[in-house]
Design a protein around this motif. Structure first.
Motif: not given
Length: 305
Positions: A2-11
């Protein structure tokens, strides 16, 4: 994940929260915890929270001493914090693991070149000009600030102004934009300003420094990240994101103004009595209804929300 997904979205704020939740599960896998810490450090780094990022890199390296990503992140943090000797030490540690790591080789050379330079702190005159009008000469920095109705405490400068090409660090007319940590207000690819912001905690004589606070980010979003974990000096566990009050000081009138945490940085900077001093917006942080804050505000004129 989940953290990685947010990171990719620059969130990056939500990424920090997700990685922190993973760490709270205490899985007992040192390698996984090292990855979570390194990833959280990367998210902190993108938010401009370099000290938090460095702390995560240190903890990750303790768990996995050969974790090259943690070492690179730690070296990058020391570079941003102008700790060039420490950056060199981290680079050398990483190069013992991989002598050909390009980032470390380049960073090591850059740190070596910069280590002898002393960082000058900000200075300003005792009687500043609290001008709300734009100055005469058209300079990129002042144009951007005037458009936003942001007011500066100006000081004469003997140094030549420098405006680099592209996404420039703004050179402001007659105004030192260097912060105490060497960071500068800068323009991003979307035409938004990112500011170095200083948080002061008078009760504990502590400070936090965010290097790149996006002008459209809310204060509460930064507080959620900064106080995701209790600071070591908060022994009474009062400094929780929703238990904090923010203020700025009008030094000319010797008055205090409460800041709405839901407001963006730009909304606060546009307040009619807010003046940016030494290139670094500053806010004071107190625990709600604390005996210290009652004593601190005693005898002062305070404009509450």
């Amino acid at each position: 994940n989940e953290g990685n997904e947010y990171f990719k979205e620059k969130d990056y704020g939500r990424a920090v929260a997700a990685y922190s939740e993973g760490l709270r599960r205490r899985c007992g896998d040192a390698e996984l915890d090292a990855v979570l810490l390194t990833n959280r450090g990367a998210a902190h780094f993108h938010l401009g929270n370099y000290r938090s990022a460095l702390n995560d890199a240190i903890q990750a390296k303790k768990l996995k001493p050969t974790h090259l990503k943690a070492i690179i992140r730690g070296a990058l943090c020391h570079m941003e914090l102008k700790n060039f000797l420490e950056a060199i030490a981290w680079c050398e540690e990483g190069l013992q693991i991989d002598p050909k790591e390009k980032k470390l080789v380049e960073m090591r050379a850059k740190a070596d070149k910069l280590k002898g330079k002393e960082l000058e702190g900000p200075s300003w005159r005792d009687q500043p000009d609290f001008s709300t009008r734009c100055q005469g000469r058209a300079v990129m920095g002042t144009d951007l600030l005037c458009e936003r109705n942001i007011k500066l405490v100006l000081e004469p400068s003997d140094e030549e102004e420098e405006v680099s090409g592209g996404l420039a660090e703004i050179s402001l007319d007659g105004f030192h934009s260097d912060s105490a940590m060497g960071a500068k207000v800068h323009l991003d690819a979307d035409g938004n300003l990112n500011w170095p912001v200083l948080f002061l905690y008078p009760e504990h004589e502590q400070t936090d420094f965010t290097v790149a606070f996006h002008e459209h980010s809310r204060f509460i979003d930064h507080l959620m990240v900064m106080f995701d974990e209790l600071p070591p000096w908060d022994l009474e566990k009062k400094y929780l994101p929703n238990n904090l009050e923010l203020y700025f000081e009008d030094e000319e009138r010797e008055e205090m103004y409460e800041v709405n945490p839901e407001h963006t940085l730009l909304q606060v900077l546009q307040h009619e009595r807010y003046f940016v001093k030494a290139g670094t917006p500053t806010v004071l942080v107190f625990a709600k209804r604390s005996p210290f804050s009652k004593k601190y505000f005693s005898g002062r004129k305070v404009h509450r929300l």
